[in-house]
Design a protein around this motif. Structure first.
Motif, PDB file in Angstrom:
ATOM      1  N   SER A  67       9.937   7.266   4.843  1.00 21.91           N
ATOM      2  CA  SER A  67      11.029   7.383   3.885  1.00 21.91           C
ATOM      3  C   SER A  67      10.571   6.947   2.502  1.00 21.91           C
ATOM      4  O   SER A  67       9.627   6.159   2.355  1.00 21.91           O
ATOM      5  N   LEU A  68      11.263   7.449   1.480  1.00 21.40           N
ATOM      6  CA  LEU A  68      11.040   6.993   0.114  1.00 21.40           C
ATOM      7  C   LEU A  68      11.786   5.695  -0.178  1.00 21.40           C
ATOM      8  O   LEU A  68      11.584   5.086  -1.227  1.00 21.40           O
ATOM      9  N   ARG A  69      12.639   5.283   0.743  1.00 24.25           N
ATOM     10  CA  ARG A  69      13.414   4.066   0.526  1.00 24.25           C
ATOM     11  C   ARG A  69      12.496   2.874   0.341  1.00 24.25           C
ATOM     12  O   ARG A  69      11.498   2.723   1.047  1.00 24.25           O
ATOM     13  N   PHE A  70      12.791   2.065  -0.626  1.00 22.84           N
ATOM     14  CA  PHE A  70      12.000   0.876  -0.984  1.00 22.84           C
ATOM     15  C   PHE A  70      10.628   1.236  -1.568  1.00 22.84           C
ATOM     16  O   PHE A  70       9.770   0.368  -1.713  1.00 22.84           O
ATOM     17  N   SER A  71      10.398   2.505  -1.888  1.00 21.23           N
ATOM     18  CA  SER A  71       9.105   2.911  -2.430  1.00 21.23           C
ATOM     19  C   SER A  71       8.949   2.533  -3.892  1.00 21.23           C
ATOM     20  O   SER A  71       7.838   2.471  -4.406  1.00 21.23           O
ATOM     21  N   ASP A  94       9.930   4.544  -6.124  1.00 18.11           N
ATOM     22  CA  ASP A  94       9.963   5.843  -6.783  1.00 18.11           C
ATOM     23  C   ASP A  94      11.079   6.727  -6.250  1.00 18.11           C
ATOM     24  O   ASP A  94      11.093   7.934  -6.488  1.00 18.11           O
ATOM     25  N   GLU A  95      12.019   6.141  -5.546  1.00 21.52           N
ATOM     26  CA  GLU A  95      13.063   6.940  -4.900  1.00 21.52           C
ATOM     27  C   GLU A  95      13.841   7.777  -5.905  1.00 21.52           C
ATOM     28  O   GLU A  95      14.180   8.939  -5.642  1.00 21.52           O
ATOM     29  N   GLU A  96      14.123   7.217  -7.100  1.00 21.96           N
ATOM     30  CA  GLU A  96      14.915   7.932  -8.092  1.00 21.96           C
ATOM     31  C   GLU A  96      14.155   9.092  -8.730  1.00 21.96           C
ATOM     32  O   GLU A  96      14.753   9.952  -9.375  1.00 21.96           O
ATOM     33  N   ALA A  97      12.839   9.116  -8.548  1.00 24.61           N
ATOM     34  CA  ALA A  97      12.038  10.195  -9.143  1.00 24.61           C
ATOM     35  C   ALA A  97      12.102  11.479  -8.311  1.00 24.61           C
ATOM     36  O   ALA A  97      11.602  12.515  -8.745  1.00 24.61           O
ATOM     37  N   PHE A  98      12.731  11.401  -7.127  1.00 26.22           N
ATOM     38  CA  PHE A  98      12.767  12.550  -6.231  1.00 26.22           C
ATOM     39  C   PHE A  98      14.201  12.868  -5.824  1.00 26.22           C
ATOM     40  O   PHE A  98      15.041  11.977  -5.722  1.00 26.22           O
ATOM     41  N   GLU A  99      14.448  14.135  -5.598  1.00 29.01           N
ATOM     42  CA  GLU A  99      15.703  14.566  -4.997  1.00 29.01           C
ATOM     43  C   GLU A  99      15.432  15.007  -3.568  1.00 29.01           C
ATOM     44  O   GLU A  99      14.329  15.450  -3.233  1.00 29.01           O
ATOM     45  N   VAL A 100      16.443  14.886  -2.717  1.00 28.88           N
ATOM     46  CA  VAL A 100      16.298  15.237  -1.311  1.00 28.88           C
ATOM     47  C   VAL A 100      16.484  16.739  -1.141  1.00 28.88           C
ATOM     48  O   VAL A 100      17.474  17.308  -1.594  1.00 28.88           O
ATOM     49  N   VAL A 101      15.516  17.378  -0.487  1.00 26.95           N
ATOM     50  CA  VAL A 101      15.630  18.798  -0.144  1.00 26.95           C
ATOM     51  C   VAL A 101      16.111  18.940   1.300  1.00 26.95           C
ATOM     52  O   VAL A 101      17.036  19.699   1.582  1.00 26.95           O
ATOM     53  N   LEU A 146       0.834  -1.200   0.000  1.00 27.59           N
ATOM     54  CA  LEU A 146       0.000   0.000   0.000  1.00 27.59           C
ATOM     55  C   LEU A 146       0.868   1.249   0.000  1.00 27.59           C
ATOM     56  O   LEU A 146       0.533   2.247  -0.667  1.00 27.59           O
ATOM     57  N   GLN A 147       1.985   1.227   0.705  1.00 32.74           N
ATOM     58  CA  GLN A 147       2.909   2.358   0.647  1.00 32.74           C
ATOM     59  C   GLN A 147       3.352   2.616  -0.781  1.00 32.74           C
ATOM     60  O   GLN A 147       3.387   3.775  -1.238  1.00 32.74           O
ATOM     61  N   GLN A 148       3.696   1.558  -1.505  1.00 36.74           N
ATOM     62  CA  GLN A 148       4.150   1.724  -2.882  1.00 36.74           C
ATOM     63  C   GLN A 148       3.043   2.285  -3.761  1.00 36.74           C
ATOM     64  O   GLN A 148       3.295   3.136  -4.631  1.00 36.74           O
ATOM     65  N   ARG A 149       1.806   1.836  -3.539  1.00 36.94           N
ATOM     66  CA  ARG A 149       0.680   2.386  -4.297  1.00 36.94           C
ATOM     67  C   ARG A 149       0.539   3.883  -4.035  1.00 36.94           C
ATOM     68  O   ARG A 149       0.340   4.675  -4.963  1.00 36.94           O
ATOM     69  N   VAL A 150       0.652   4.275  -2.766  1.00 38.67           N
ATOM     70  CA  VAL A 150       0.473   5.679  -2.408  1.00 38.67           C
ATOM     71  C   VAL A 150       1.597   6.530  -2.983  1.00 38.67           C
ATOM     72  O   VAL A 150       1.350   7.645  -3.468  1.00 38.67           O
ATOM     73  N   PHE A 151       2.818   6.022  -2.972  1.00 37.61           N
ATOM     74  CA  PHE A 151       3.918   6.784  -3.562  1.00 37.61           C
ATOM     75  C   PHE A 151       3.709   6.994  -5.061  1.00 37.61           C
ATOM     76  O   PHE A 151       4.014   8.069  -5.601  1.00 37.61           O
ATOM     77  N   ARG A 152       3.192   5.980  -5.756  1.00 35.79           N
ATOM     78  CA  ARG A 152       2.879   6.157  -7.186  1.00 35.79           C
ATOM     79  C   ARG A 152       1.788   7.205  -7.360  1.00 35.79           C
ATOM     80  O   ARG A 152       1.845   8.042  -8.270  1.00 35.79           O
ATOM     81  N   LEU A 153       0.786   7.160  -6.475  1.00 30.38           N
ATOM     82  CA  LEU A 153      -0.296   8.139  -6.517  1.00 30.38           C
ATOM     83  C   LEU A 153       0.248   9.549  -6.322  1.00 30.38           C
ATOM     84  O   LEU A 153      -0.121  10.477  -7.052  1.00 30.38           O
ATOM     85  N   PHE A 154       1.135   9.722  -5.355  1.00 31.83           N
ATOM     86  CA  PHE A 154       1.712  11.039  -5.108  1.00 31.83           C
ATOM     87  C   PHE A 154       2.573  11.490  -6.282  1.00 31.83           C
ATOM     88  O   PHE A 154       2.527  12.659  -6.689  1.00 31.83           O
TER      89      PHE A 154
END
Length: 293
Positions: free
Chosen positions: A264-268, A270-277, A239-247
């Motif tokens: 965390s985005l780890r193991f999501s 989609d980690e590579e789609a985001f940069e850390v601010v 479900l976390q992975q689904r929500v990260f795709r949704l976001f």
């Protein structure tokens, strides 16, 4: 009465009993989804089990199966259970360091946009959406912002719309506000009435409250900021992975995703789609596409 503790004590719970309870809990969650449309089937099993067994004890049922029958036949009891299953722990400017970082690192980017759309997923009773509204007003951004506050629980959404909070909590809220970099006094944004405070009407004019289930509903599109703080920790990995795709699908390129400090985005996936601010405050930004020279 037998005085032997070994005889008087309740028998230990066996593995078979735990397994049977787990099956009954899955049937309960399926029944809730089929009848009421709320989907808790992919929530963290340990967390759901604790909440279901807590309600079982309070209600005096012998088994989860008995409680399921009551849920199916008594909507009022279902609402009681729903309040157990949905987590509504929040406060104004919760984690003040996050709001300070947001003000310093995200707001300067938002000031370059002609219009801003912010989605607060899992807004609970609304304290944090009003916190954001105040921050935007102080930064001169509120008049060109639209805030979308969503939650699975219609009851807490109704409370959020009212914006009425116990006065005894306001001292903590005011301290959070100060630590978050607030520029005035939190009392400037609320009116005291007896034992409650009411958020000023001007803070509500650009907020849309709507029910939305992260487990089943679709994209909430073209957002510049999505906040979903301390919600994902109650979901299982799928479900976390689904929500990260949704976001990811709901964010504009260059948009910001803000998570809770234990998330965390780890193991999501989609980690590579985001940069850390800001890593400690879990603020991320959706990457812009790279153009070849």
């Amino acid at each position: 009465m037998n005085g032997d503790p070994a005889v008087d004590a309740d028998p230990p719970i066996t593995d078979d009993q735990v397994h049977l309870e787990d099956i009954e809990i899955r049937l309960l969650l399926e029944a809730i989804y089929q009848l009421y449309g709320y989907d808790f089937r992919s929530y963290s099993q340990a967390s759901i089990r604790r909440r279901v067994m807590h309600r079982l004890t309070l209600s005096g049922f012998a088994t989860v199966l008995q409680m399921t029958d009551r849920v199916l036949r008594d909507r009022a009891f279902f609402v009681t259970l729903l309040n157990d299953l949905t987590i509504n722990v929040t406060e104004m400017y919760r984690d003040p360091e996050f709001y300070k970082a947001f003000r310093e690192e995200v707001v300067p980017v938002l000031k370059t946009f002609p219009f801003i759309k912010i989605w607060h997923a899992g807004c609970a009773t609304g304290e944090e959406i009003y916190s954001m509204a105040i921050l935007l007003e102080e930064e001169g951004l509120y008049d060109r912002a639209m805030l979308y506050a969503t939650d699975i629980d219609k009851n807490v959404l109704a409370a959020a719309r009212k914006g009425i909070y116990p006065i005894h909590a306001f001292k903590q809220y005011a301290d959070n506000y100060r630590r978050a970099g607030g520029r005035h006094s939190l009392s400037d944004y609320a009116t005291a009435r007896y034992d409650s405070v009411i958020m000023e009407q001007r803070l509500k004019r650009n907020i849309v409250f709507a029910d939305h289930d992260l487990a089943t509903d679709q994209v909430f599109g073209e957002m510049h900021v999505i906040l979903c703080r301390n919600v994902l920790i109650y979901f299982d990995r799928s479900l976390q992975q689904r929500v990260f795709r949704l976001f990811g699908d709901s964010l504009d390129l260059g948009g910001f995703l803000c998570l809770g400090t234990k998330e965390s985005l780890r193991f999501s996936g989609d980690e590579e789609a985001f940069e850390v601010v800001n890593k400690p405050m879990r603020i991320f930004r959706k990457r812009q596409p790279r153009h070849n020279a």
